[in-house]
Design an enzyme around this catalytic site. Sequence first.
Site, PDB file in Angstrom:
ATOM      1  N   ARG B  13      46.584  42.264  32.487  1.00 12.01           N
ATOM      2  CA  ARG B  13      46.700  42.922  33.802  1.00 12.01           C
ATOM      3  C   ARG B  13      48.072  43.553  33.980  1.00 12.01           C
ATOM      4  O   ARG B  13      48.225  44.544  34.688  1.00 12.01           O
ATOM      5  CB  ARG B  13      46.388  41.944  34.936  1.00 12.01           C
ATOM      6  CG  ARG B  13      47.272  40.723  34.973  1.00 12.01           C
ATOM      7  CD  ARG B  13      46.915  39.839  36.156  1.00 12.01           C
ATOM      8  NE  ARG B  13      47.467  38.510  36.021  1.00 12.01           N
ATOM      9  CZ  ARG B  13      47.902  37.784  37.049  1.00 12.01           C
ATOM     10  NH1 ARG B  13      47.825  38.266  38.277  1.00 12.01           N
ATOM     11  NH2 ARG B  13      48.374  36.578  36.860  1.00 12.01           N
ATOM     12  N   SER B  40      47.924  40.803  42.339  1.00 16.90           N
ATOM     13  CA  SER B  40      47.118  40.318  41.216  1.00 16.90           C
ATOM     14  C   SER B  40      46.857  41.414  40.192  1.00 16.90           C
ATOM     15  O   SER B  40      46.756  41.154  39.006  1.00 16.90           O
ATOM     16  CB  SER B  40      45.780  39.775  41.725  1.00 16.90           C
ATOM     17  OG  SER B  40      45.984  38.654  42.545  1.00 16.90           O
ATOM     18  N   GLU B  61      35.117  46.023  49.295  1.00 19.92           N
ATOM     19  CA  GLU B  61      34.973  46.649  47.981  1.00 19.92           C
ATOM     20  C   GLU B  61      33.927  47.753  47.970  1.00 19.92           C
ATOM     21  O   GLU B  61      34.066  48.752  47.251  1.00 19.92           O
ATOM     22  CB  GLU B  61      34.632  45.588  46.926  1.00 19.92           C
ATOM     23  CG  GLU B  61      35.730  44.563  46.685  1.00 19.92           C
ATOM     24  CD  GLU B  61      35.746  43.418  47.700  1.00 19.92           C
ATOM     25  OE1 GLU B  61      34.820  43.370  48.549  1.00 19.92           O
ATOM     26  OE2 GLU B  61      36.669  42.587  47.651  1.00 19.92           O
ATOM     27  N   PHE B  86      34.331  41.372  41.776  1.00 20.14           N
ATOM     28  CA  PHE B  86      34.159  42.233  42.952  1.00 20.14           C
ATOM     29  C   PHE B  86      34.117  43.716  42.562  1.00 20.14           C
ATOM     30  O   PHE B  86      33.828  44.575  43.392  1.00 20.14           O
ATOM     31  CB  PHE B  86      35.292  41.988  43.954  1.00 20.14           C
ATOM     32  CG  PHE B  86      35.585  40.525  44.181  1.00 20.14           C
ATOM     33  CD1 PHE B  86      34.550  39.611  44.280  1.00 20.14           C
ATOM     34  CD2 PHE B  86      36.885  40.063  44.262  1.00 20.14           C
ATOM     35  CE1 PHE B  86      34.809  38.253  44.464  1.00 20.14           C
ATOM     36  CE2 PHE B  86      37.154  38.719  44.450  1.00 20.14           C
ATOM     37  CZ  PHE B  86      36.114  37.809  44.545  1.00 20.14           C
ATOM     38  N   HIS B 112      41.057  39.778  35.960  1.00 18.36           N
ATOM     39  CA  HIS B 112      40.567  38.402  36.099  1.00 18.36           C
ATOM     40  C   HIS B 112      39.128  38.255  35.611  1.00 18.36           C
ATOM     41  O   HIS B 112      38.327  37.524  36.198  1.00 18.36           O
ATOM     42  CB  HIS B 112      40.697  37.930  37.555  1.00 18.36           C
ATOM     43  CG  HIS B 112      42.127  37.785  38.017  1.00 18.36           C
ATOM     44  ND1 HIS B 112      43.027  38.825  37.970  1.00 18.36           N
ATOM     45  CD2 HIS B 112      42.802  36.733  38.546  1.00 18.36           C
ATOM     46  CE1 HIS B 112      44.198  38.417  38.448  1.00 18.36           C
ATOM     47  NE2 HIS B 112      44.090  37.148  38.804  1.00 18.36           N
ATOM     48  N   ASP B 120      40.369  28.978  39.423  1.00 17.71           N
ATOM     49  CA  ASP B 120      39.577  29.424  40.573  1.00 17.71           C
ATOM     50  C   ASP B 120      38.085  29.128  40.404  1.00 17.71           C
ATOM     51  O   ASP B 120      37.336  29.092  41.380  1.00 17.71           O
ATOM     52  CB  ASP B 120      39.767  30.930  40.816  1.00 17.71           C
ATOM     53  CG  ASP B 120      41.039  31.209  41.612  1.00 17.71           C
ATOM     54  OD1 ASP B 120      41.627  30.241  42.141  1.00 17.71           O
ATOM     55  OD2 ASP B 120      41.435  32.380  41.705  1.00 17.71           O
ATOM     56  N   ARG B 170      43.606  37.750  33.417  1.00 13.17           N
ATOM     57  CA  ARG B 170      44.691  37.150  34.175  1.00 13.17           C
ATOM     58  C   ARG B 170      45.790  36.496  33.339  1.00 13.17           C
ATOM     59  O   ARG B 170      46.967  36.665  33.662  1.00 13.17           O
ATOM     60  CB  ARG B 170      44.097  36.106  35.124  1.00 13.17           C
ATOM     61  CG  ARG B 170      45.123  35.301  35.884  1.00 13.17           C
ATOM     62  CD  ARG B 170      44.463  34.340  36.873  1.00 13.17           C
ATOM     63  NE  ARG B 170      45.456  33.621  37.635  1.00 13.17           N
ATOM     64  CZ  ARG B 170      45.933  32.406  37.296  1.00 13.17           C
ATOM     65  NH1 ARG B 170      45.496  31.825  36.212  1.00 13.17           N
ATOM     66  NH2 ARG B 170      46.835  31.826  38.048  1.00 13.17           N
TER      67      ARG B 170
END
Lengths: 279, 317
Positions: B13, B40, B61, B86, B112, B120, B170
């Site tokens: 990322r 992020s 989104e 998303f 991610h 998560d 991530r």
Amino acid sequence: MTIDQLEKTASQVRRDIIRMVHAVSSGHPGGSLGCADFFTAMYFEIMDHDPSFNMDGKNEDMFFLSNGHISPVWYSVLARSGYFPVPELSTFRHLDSRLQGHPATHEGLPGIRVASGSLGQGLSVAIGVALSKRLNGDDKTVYCLTGDGELQEGQIWEAVMYACHNKVDNLIAVVDWNGQQIDGSNDDVLTLGDLPGKWESFGWQVMHMDGNNMADVLKVMAEAKAALGNGKPVVVLMKTEMGQGVDYMMGTHAWHGKAPNDELKDKALAQLEETLGDY
Amino acid sequence: MSEITAYDKKATRDGFGAGLAEIGASNPDVVALCADLVGSLKMQQFIKQSPERFFQVGIAEANMMGIAAGLATAGKIPYTGTFANFSTGRVYDQIRQSIAYSHKNVKICASHAGLTLGEDGATHQILEDVGMMKMLPGMTVINPCDYAQTKAATIAIAEHHGPVYLRFGRPGWPVFTPADQKFEIGKALHLQSGSDVSIFATGHLVWNSIEAAKILASEGISVEIINIHTIKPLDEEAVLDSVSKTGAVVSAEEHQRHGGLGDSIAQLLMRKMPVPMEYVAVNDSFGESGKPAQLLDKYGLGVNDVVTAVKNVLKRK
């Protein structure tokens, strides 16, 4: 165009709609007929647009139809205003046609800039175009028509919230507020409640219009345009009658997505003056 | 042949963030959107350089995808940024109608992705995104393997006219591809030559495949490693060239077995060159909370799983 000329054009557009959906025994005549006056006014009087058609629409007004199922009225008006040959209307919903059941860019039909039909998406796209115009220093206006039942989609309210927060004030949203959807009236299916209050509370400037009165369409759309540039997006809540112009289609949701048979087609056409010549 | 070694450890990322800043500085048509995940997605540098070309859309989104389609309609090159979950499943219909079917030049940049999101848990660990995206006609699907490749890919996709799904992750991850590389969409990278088996790997699993190949080499097994960074369109010629030499295949990806890179390769081989093949992929399961390395091991994506897959396929050769 004069109001009389616009009304005569709208009558021909209504004939086109009936003949298109009748010929393939499918399509959505109700909302198309209800919006015939509005579309005619937009393409023949209100918008500064170029029928030679450039996808990016730089330095012209741009129109987006979010409730794509009323494609017959859009196709008729696009053809009648010079985007493509009028006889092509006879290919509506046929195999290998550019006139898909719901509007699409895939076949390259001039006048269409994004596919629509799956509801709730058009206002977001129109906002994106409006943001581009702002970046480009282009002061033309972006218009987006949505249905009223379509406002039940959550994405619409994401877009409504965004436009206010970001002061997208080169955009006019128009809601076809005919009160009907496939399964019945809005109030029976999922009421819109205080629709003007909802838009106002989201920070939009709200205007009301009789979408089946040509003089009122011209007046209110001019007022809407004059209200732009003040830090607020503008919505026009346009009252229409589903099936307007064909007596047996009015006052009901029954003709939302149903085509007339031969007899009812003739009955409808008898009520609509042929003004520009049938295709 | 010299052994492939890592010269740094950075998240893919971060490669996206660096690439976006670079292409944003050189191409004024590039715009960026984010759904409340600027930190992020590492988009801060782009925003600092070009605040007028950045659009914060909030946690919305679907609206972001529509706005991106509109920006592209008017000639901009929008990069959307949010988590892979998303970026795909949540907005599939918006991508399908407003972007893919409408031929919009939108770059869907998804961070991610996969199990390595870690703690998560499964709500966020999407393992189906490549399958969803590669099924869309006209969609290019790219899953770079390290920081440097992600940066190069982020820059390269601006030059490609059409919708792109760019997938990255991530965690800090070994960096081993050249810092100054030029990324060529659709061109597989030959990382290591070998004669016994071909490993076709994408994303984080490229490094695990490199590590596995070192173990296998010590046992006398010669592994060819091809980095498939572009899953669609698949570099069929590179796959067939390698398989014609080795005659055995392992695919490796941080994704469900159903619908991922392995399926694309299997489809090709079935038509053109049937040979034994094994998958390293998640076997029809959701993930869970845990550390990235723990999760990769538990769900069959660890270095040892690649080693096992190679040995299994060689038994069938």
